[in-house]
Design an enzyme around this catalytic site. Structure first.
Site, short mmCIF file in Angstrom:
data_model
loop_
_atom_site.label_atom_id
_atom_site.label_comp_id
_atom_site.label_asym_id
_atom_site.label_seq_id
_atom_site.Cartn_x
_atom_site.Cartn_y
_atom_site.Cartn_z
CD GLU A 35 1.99 -2.55 3.50
OE1 GLU A 35 1.56 -3.24 4.44
OE2 GLU A 35 1.67 -2.74 2.30
CG ASP A 86 -6.47 -9.19 3.86
OD1 ASP A 86 -5.24 -9.02 3.73
OD2 ASP A 86 -7.03 -9.30 4.97
CG ASN A 111 -0.34 0.02 2.53
OD1 ASN A 111 0.73 0.61 2.72
ND2 ASN A 111 -0.97 -0.61 3.51
NE ARG A 112 -1.58 7.12 0.22
CZ ARG A 112 -2.73 7.77 0.14
NH1 ARG A 112 -3.03 8.45 -0.95
NH2 ARG A 112 -3.61 7.75 1.12
#
Length: 310
Positions: free
Chosen positions: A196, A261, A193-194
């Site tokens: 991470e 997920d 994600n952004r």
């Protein structure tokens, strides 16, 4: 857009599982002991979380799903096994006597999350090695392998697992964690994600800089593609053919927990079915838009996805 029949798609999901518990109650006063709300619990719910939620999302789309993970010898582990099997998932949940099953307990009052309490500790290496041999045994019976890394210690041997899966000609997807992505080298695609992504490559000032950082990381790790999920900015896929951007689906966002997920589960089903990248991420983006409108870790059933695509 009309989707095909996913019933022949075979996925192997490996990773950190957890039990998501929800306590719902009424909040009508502040505690006299501290400036915190008093929640009178009225009902509770349990749902599979982590890699188990990934498996549940893939199964909800009609795929054949196997799950390989670790749990403790405890009541949450038993609950997780029951919930996963009820979802039609073929589960190999190894029991490690040395750990407690990871539990995330969320206290909800007036449809707002007031508190989350986590119970967890890392697994032992002996059990992880047993899981590696089970992984090798299950590999021939799947089309794609999906690793769901929540940083709980269940994927200590992920580099070896990726090597084995790629050698067997499987599509390999990874939902990454932490700041060392070298352990995911050789995967087909990773889906940070952004936040991470920022943790690994640093900040970017615009889409052009994000693309140059993503391309460099993709090449460094030897990936076919890199998918960055960007919340309200949608998602961006970077592969050899260039970049593909999907705008966020305009919906009332109720809860983003578990949306990643749903994205990777849908992407895995689409790629294992043989869909091209653009089609796969378009469908994954629509599925994510459906689950963020639901409370807690949720799934996007096939009928809801079909309706949204029409």
């Amino acid at each position: 857009m009309v989707l095909g029949d996913f019933s022949k798609v075979r996925l192997l999901v490996v990773g950190d599982v957890m039990l998501d518990r929800y306590w719902f109650g009424d909040v009508s006063r502040i505690s006299p002991e501290a400036p915190v709300p008093v929640v009178k619990i009225e009902r509770s719910e349990e749902r599979p979380g982590g890699a188990a939620n990934v498996a549940r999302n893939a199964a909800a789309l009609g795929a054949q799903v196997s799950l390989l993970a670790l749990v403790g010898n405890d009541e949450p582990g038993d609950s997780l096994r029951r919930l996963v099997e009820a979802g039609g998932i073929d589960a190999s949940l190894y029991v490690d006597e040395g750990i407690t099953t990871t539990v995330k307990l969320r206290v909800i009052g007036r449809q707002q999350q007031l508190l989350r309490i986590d119970f967890e500790n890392p697994p032992s290496h002996e059990v992880l090695l047993a899981k590696l041999s089970e992984f090798e045994r299950r590999l021939p019976g799947c089309d794609a392998v999906l690793f769901s890394d929540y940083g709980k210690g269940g994927l200590t041997h992920i580099s070896e697992m990726i090597r084995l899966a790629k050698a067997a000609g499987k599509v390999v997807l990874v939902d990454p964690k932490g700041d060392d992505y070298s352990i995911y080298a050789g995967a087909t695609v990773i889906t940070p994600n952004r936040s991470e992504m920022r943790q690994v490559v640093g900040r970017w000032k615009d889409d052009a800089e994000l693309e140059s950082k993503a391309v460099a990381l993709r090449q460094q790790l030897g990936l076919e593609a890199l998918l960055v999920t960007r919340s309200e900015e949608g998602m961006s896929l970077f592969h050899a053919g260039g970049a593909i951007h999907e705008k966020a689906v305009a919906r009332e966002v109720f809860d983003v927990s578990g949306a990643g997920d749903t994205v990777i589960a849908t992407l895995a089903v689409m790629l294992a079915y043989g869909a091209p990248w653009a089609e796969a991420i378009h469908v994954a983006n629509i599925a994510a838009g459906i689950v963020v409108a639901k409370l807690g870790t949720a799934v996007c059933p096939r009928d809801e996805l079909d309706a949204a695509l029409k």
